[in-house]
Scaffold this motif. Sequence first.
Motif, short mmCIF file in Angstrom:
data_model
loop_
_atom_site.label_atom_id
_atom_site.label_comp_id
_atom_site.label_asym_id
_atom_site.label_seq_id
_atom_site.Cartn_x
_atom_site.Cartn_y
_atom_site.Cartn_z
N MET A 144 0.48 -1.21 0.21
CA MET A 144 -0.21 -0.20 0.18
C MET A 144 0.69 1.60 -0.04
N LEU A 145 1.78 1.45 0.96
CA LEU A 145 2.68 2.44 1.04
C LEU A 145 3.82 2.70 -0.58
N ALA A 146 4.17 1.32 -1.15
CA ALA A 146 4.74 1.68 -1.96
C ALA A 146 4.20 1.79 -3.10
N ILE A 147 2.96 1.75 -3.27
CA ILE A 147 1.75 2.04 -4.45
C ILE A 147 1.55 4.09 -4.47
N HIS A 148 1.08 4.21 -2.66
CA HIS A 148 1.30 5.70 -2.31
C HIS A 148 2.05 6.30 -2.91
N LEU A 149 3.31 5.96 -2.39
CA LEU A 149 4.80 6.68 -2.67
C LEU A 149 4.97 6.85 -4.81
N ARG A 150 4.34 5.86 -5.25
CA ARG A 150 4.57 5.34 -6.91
C ARG A 150 3.92 6.14 -7.62
N LEU A 151 2.37 6.20 -6.90
CA LEU A 151 1.27 6.50 -8.19
C LEU A 151 0.90 7.56 -7.31
N GLU A 163 -5.65 -4.15 -2.35
CA GLU A 163 -6.72 -5.14 -1.35
C GLU A 163 -7.28 -5.43 -2.80
N GLY A 164 -7.20 -4.89 -3.67
CA GLY A 164 -8.16 -5.08 -4.68
C GLY A 164 -7.18 -5.92 -5.43
#
Length: 214
Positions: A144-151, A163-164
Amino acid sequence: MSVTWPTTVPGRVVQLLLGLIVTSAGIWLTIRADLGVASWEVLHIALAQRLGIGIGTASIAIGSLLVAIVAALGLFPGIGTILNVLVIGTCLNLLLATPVLASMGTASVAERLGVLVVGIAVFAIGCAIYVGAHLGSGPRDGLMLAIHLRLPLGVGGARVLSEGIGLVIGWSLGGPAGVGTLLFVVAAGPMVALAFRFLGLRPLAETRPVPRAP
């Protein structure tokens, strides 16, 4: 409720392990309820059925893969991340190997729903305990954090996307998504927040302001 939690690193490791064991018990109860499970558990169960391995073993495999992916994206695991993968998977295998509640799938919907709700509550308490030890996020939290930082997504959007991913892949492989999955998505977050307040724990470690130079 007044609870004094350990502040030394060895004590926090014990708190971490306690939280992971309690979390495992919550996940086990939701699986026994047989009404649908949390998003990533849908994938773990589907993988276990496809490969003929334990659900806990599938959890360890997926968790290890996520740790590697998140590390490749620049977020390296802490001791809490590694223990999260190993302890929850091992405990799940041990709990599911027992005959306790093994026949719950044939019980009435009301009974199974009760077990599911208790499982989510136990899961929430365990999460608050191990996250409150502040020794590293779990592999799925790391994603989740990686997605938040990269996108260009906020934490909430990143959580929904992470989660999806688990839910869609698991469901496409035949995992047991159902009303329990929906209930988990709706209730788990607020129950974890309530557990933090009830237990007197914080989701983030306190940071002390750095004094300014004279």
